[in-house]
Design an enzyme around this catalytic site. Structure first.
Site, short mmCIF file in Angstrom:
data_model
loop_
_atom_site.label_atom_id
_atom_site.label_comp_id
_atom_site.label_asym_id
_atom_site.label_seq_id
_atom_site.Cartn_x
_atom_site.Cartn_y
_atom_site.Cartn_z
N ARG B 349 2.17 -2.30 5.47
CA ARG B 349 1.42 -1.91 4.05
C ARG B 349 2.24 -2.39 2.99
NH1 ARG B 349 -1.92 2.29 2.25
NH2 ARG B 349 -2.78 2.63 4.28
N GLU B 752 -0.85 9.19 -2.37
CA GLU B 752 0.15 8.08 -2.75
C GLU B 752 0.11 7.15 -3.88
OE1 GLU B 752 1.27 6.91 1.97
OE2 GLU B 752 -0.94 6.99 1.48
#
Lengths: 173, 802
Positions: B349, B752
């Site tokens: 990520r 997030e």
């Protein structure tokens, strides 16, 4: 000190009898003299609204009122609270069950996320207003800074306290 | 209160008697029957404010409950030759002292790679690693025995490796190094770097972050019949806990039931790392045949569990006279700690977010997960994404200072395009780019240009106090990078009295997931919030769930719950048309009223009729995110279903003599799609911004340089933001932008992405420090920007000042 009677030692260590006055009711309990007020409330009286956060007085999750003043219950021995009027989050609502204005304001302003710090925030907030330390947003932020909220719902917590304090001061943008 | 069905009744929240506080627009929508897009209070808000929302430790203990504690390794590295349990067993109240040899199944709680012992198996890997599980009649007695473990251990200590740079130099990685490379032709990056009119290289250092969920790790295991366990656990991943417990006991999954009603915060720290505690409580409960609770003390939580990975960076970037990047090579070194945990996916990520909102034509990003003798680092809100994206923002700032240009102009020059310059390094074409329009709107909202001039004017007339301002964008990919995790299930029961219970595989950690899912169900059935109740996440209700993570909770579980609710609604519509006439497609459900063939009847009345006609009034629901695919070896594909966008402008003031920093004002514009619940989404955005600001400014983790002790293991030494760290002026707005993909009511994930908004604070501090130097000053500022780091950065400019 009133309400305390020391007992003989048992297998698990010394015990003492203490009378705690919590939310207007007297409770006679036997406990290890080293028991904190926090553990006494949660584990002897089943009042689990008061939360365990850091256990050494730096997060505010365990805030209760002792004779109307805010107190970190993890830093106070239960025995030391005997003879005082102890108020916990469970004792804040009115006799008719109506929520305290601070409780209603926290709901109305979304002043919580995970909710774990909320009882401590509310106990602190009620005292903050009573102390006269909620005169401005700056003052609220300063006098509420002992209560950590990891979700950081702080802007809404400040709004809730401001509403209850009746402060109309608008902060300059 | 009006007890008849009516819009007024519907205007109550999940607490039956507390009216919602809504603005006029939302109030009108609610009266018209909408249940999404409404700022309903959190479904447990009325319980939280009363202290009546139980967490695991608040559940009354069963008779005979024992308490466990974990004994920590006193060294960061070494060989554990033996443990002498006799002295501990002789201590008051101690019932059992269990070690690795006592684990009947696999001694492992690694979620992906099986390299993570529950209890030390002979090799000591970090200071604080659990070596023994103490079970006693009371928590204090168990902890007292755990604290006496030192003299019971026969240890041959070794020299620990404590920094990621040291492990990188030794080539000691937890996982195979990964490289994300995209070039227009082989060798194009090297050529771009060589031919560039401008080139900058450097290093950057970024600290980790402790989750500091206010409710510490806890698990409570209760034996049930026929070799079974019911485990109450504060976890974002009940299914993973179920699997880990079963493996540790040598059992099958159906013997273990894991339940979580709510967490007092998770932030990623309870995704995999609740496993150690779930396993230990279960091992003890299964062995002793008694309920066992393991509740960690705060300090033990710090020293035993991992956190956000600290990153180190090397980079080399080429750019033209406008600051437009022509090529970039970067190496990201993550401190993984002693075991792999989720580090592989975290690094992926990070690699996939280094671009943030910018097109990188020639690019090579290398990831290295270093093995060190520290706690195993893990998920934390953003999951490597923030660590990837921060580097490119530092690079943008450095390019601007190098060229003497406005940092925002450099950023705009590099933004992804809409029709061209729109392919990410991992070869996903961006189809929903709104970053330029969003930033334009924020620039106007925040009067950014006017304030840049005001900051410059302030700095000209002040030598000790300096101000800084920065505006940074956000682009964040939504979906699990591992495609098969993008699935969810739900169960909706409509009881014969018209009340509704919803259960789904997601977990509630304060993000308002249950609230949003209940809104979705209320909307589908056309009923009031008070008619819908959420129940605890439970592995016996929904099987094979994914972690509540990657911001996907509402996207996945909302769709699954809607699927279940619509199945029931369609059955009710069919029944209503058959019973009362008309077409099923014309039956309307709104405000607790069903309208069919010109008649109106209460929802509960129709439900009762349907029950008596033997219509099935409960249903499961399922959802799998479409379109996503991923090649994990080549690191390309479409890992993300869509992107969420945002931007923030922050203004700070620093004291150049003390290094003290204060955030004066922040303006945030964020894309939550068509918000399911604007109040909850704004709470997530502001909370994420402030939490991330803490990571980048005050939250400093310090390990002892030689013995590997974590020195910052409590809020006394580890400083998370307080109310007083929040700016006096915080202006947050939602950017109106329905999702281009058919997500649940066209909303977007919001957990997030806001973590990236606080980059603007760090870069504003960088801007203020630069103001202490001459033209082109480019301070060397590490993160977190503590007062010490700020003073060091000022000194870095002094050192080069002529």
């Amino acid at each position: 000190m009133s309400g305390i009677e020391t007992m003989g030692s048992e297998a698990t260590g010394p015990r003492m009898r203490v009378t705690l006055t919590v939310n207007g009711a007297d409770h006679d309990i036997q406990l290890d003299p080293r028991t904190t007020l926090l553990d006494a409330l949660r584990e002897h009286l089943g009042l689990t609204g008061t939360k365990v956060g850091c256990n050494h007085g730096t997060c505010g999750a365990c805030t209760v009122h002792i004779d109307g003043r805010r107190q970190l219950s993890c830093l106070m021995l239960a025995a030391a609270a005997a003879g005082s009027a102890i108020t916990t989050i469970e004792g804040l609502a009115g006799a008719d069950g109506a929520p305290h204005p601070m409780q209603a304001a926290f709901v109305a302003h979304d002043a919580l996320q995970c909710g774990y710090c909320t009882p401590g925030q509310i106990m602190s907030a009620v005292a903050c207003v009573a102390e006269g330390h909620a005169g401005s947003d700056d003052e609220i932020r300063e006098y509420m800074s002992g209560n950590l909220c990891r979700c950081a719902a702080y802007p809404n917590i400040v709004a809730a306290v401001r509403e209850v304090a009746g402060s109309t001061m608008a902060e300059a943008a | 209160m009006n007890q008849d069905f009516s819009p007024d009744r519907a205007a109550c929240g999940f607490a039956r008697d507390i009216p919602l506080v809504l603005d006029a627009g939302e109030a009108a929508a609610l009266r018209a029957g909408a249940r999404v897009g409404i700022s309903a209070a959190h479904e447990s808000a009325h319980l939280h404010v009363a202290g009546a929302a139980p967490y695991v430790d608040d559940v009354p203990e069963a008779a005979g409950t024992l308490h466990a504690a974990l004994a920590p390794s006193p060294v960061a590295s070494g060989v554990l030759r033996s443990i002498d349990r006799a002295a501990l067993l002789a201590m008051p109240g101690v019932v059992a002292v269990l070690t690795a040899a006592d684990i009947p199944g696999a001694n492992d709680c690694g979620p992906v790679i099986h390299d993570d012992p529950i209890l030390a198996d002979g090799t000591l890997r970090y200071r604080g690693q659990p070596v023994a599980l103490i079970v006693a009649t009371a928590r204090d007695l168990a902890r007292l025995a755990a604290a006496r473990i030192g003299p019971c251990l026969d240890i041959e200590p070794a020299t620990p490796v404590l920094t990621a740079r040291e492990a990188y130099a030794r080539g000691d990685a937890l996982l195979p190094p990964a490289s994300l490379i995209r070039e227009s032709a082989p060798g194009a990056l090297t050529a771009a770097l060589a031919a560039a009119p401008h080139r900058l290289g450097g290093q950057f250092s970024l600290g980790g972050q402790e989750q500091f969920y206010l409710e510490g790790q806890i698990a409570y295991a209760l034996p049930t019949e026929n070799q079974g366990l019911r485990v109450l656990c504060s976890t974002q991943h009940p299914s993973e806990m179920q699997h880990l417990i079963a493996h540790a006991l040598g059992w099958r999954s159906h013997q273990v039931l894991v339940e979580c009603r709510r967490m007092g915060g998770g932030f990623g720290g309870k995704e995999s790392q609740s496993g150690l505690f779930a396993c230990c409580a279960s091992i003890a409960a299964a062995r002793l045949g008694r309920p066992v609770k393991l509740r960690l003390d705060r300090d033990d939580d710090f020293i035993m569990t991992g956190r956000r990975h600290p990153f180190e960076y090397d980079y080399d970037v080429a750019f033209d006279d406008d600051g437009r990047i022509t090529g970039i090579e970067a190496t990201l070194i993550a401190n993984g700690g002693h075991s792999a945990d989720l580090s592989g996916a975290v690094m992926t990520r990070a690699l996939c977010h280094l671009d943030n909102a910018y097109y990188l034509p020639e690019v090579a990003i290398n990831g290295f997960v270093a093995r060190t003798n520290t706690q195993s680092n893990t998920a934390f809100r953003g999951f490597g994404g923030p660590q990837g994206a921060l580097l490119i923002e530092i690079v943008m700032d450095r390019i601007a200072r190098h060229l003497g240009r406005d940092p925002l102009a450099v950023r705009r020059a590099n933004f992804y395009g809409v029709a061209s310059r729109n392919v990410t390094p991992y070869r996903q074409t961006i189809e929903d780019n709104v970053v330029a329009a969003l930033v334009d709107e924020l620039v106007a909202q925040a009067d950014y240009q006017g304030r840049v001039a005001a900051v410059a004017a302030f700095n000209r007339s002040n030598s000790v106090l300096k101000k800084g301002i920065a505006l940074t964008p956000v682009k964040f990919g939504i979906s699990f990078n591992v495609p098969h995790l993008n699935q969810a299930g739900a169960l909706v029961h409509v009881y014969a009295d018209g009340s509704v219970l919803v259960n789904h595989g997601g977990t509630e950690m304060g993000q308002g997931l249950n609230t949003k899912v209940a809104q979705v169900v209320a909307d589908a059935l056309g009923i009031g919030f008070a008619a819908v109740r959420c129940s605890a996440t439970d592995t016996s209700k929904i099987a094979n769930t994914s972690a509540t993570a990657a911001s996907t909770g509402a996207d996945l579980n909302g769709m699954a719950a809607r699927d279940a609710a619509m199945t029931i609604r369609n059955r009710l519509a069919d029944f209503a048309a058959a019973r009362h006439g008309g077409e099923a497609a014309d039956v309307q459900f709104a405000n607790d009223v069903v309208r069919v063939s010109g008649i109106a009847l209460a929802f509960a009345t129709l439900v009762r009729q349907a029950y008596e006609a033997r219509v099935q009034l409960w249903s499961d629901g399922f959802y799998a995110t479409p379109k996503v695919h991923w090649n994990p070896k080549g690191l390309h594909g479409r890992p993300f279903y869509y992107f969420a966008y945002g931007a923030a402008a922050s203004e700070v003031i620093i004291d150049t003599l003390t290094g003290e920093v204060s955030l004066l004002r922040a303006d945030i514009l964020h894309d939550a799609g068509r918000s399911l619940n604007p109040a909850i989404d704004i709470g997530q955005i502001e909370g994420g911004f402030i939490q991330s600001m803490g990571w980048l400014t005050t939250e400093e983790l310090v390990w002892h340089a030689t013995d590997g002790r974590l020195l910052t293991h409590a809020p006394s030494t580890y400083k998370i933001p307080t109310a007083n760290d929040c700016p006096a002026a915080l202006h947050t707005r939602l950017f109106d932008n329905p999702n281009t993909e058919p997500t649940i009511h066209r909303s977007k994930a919001v957990g997030e992405p806001p973590m990236l908004l606080a980059f603007s604070v760090l870069l504003a501090i960088r801007d203020a420090i630069a103001a202490t130097g001459g033209p082109g000053a480019d301070p060397d500022l590490r993160a977190p920007a503590t007062p010490e780091a700020v003073l060091d950065a000022i000194a870095s400019l002094d050192a080069i000042r002529p």
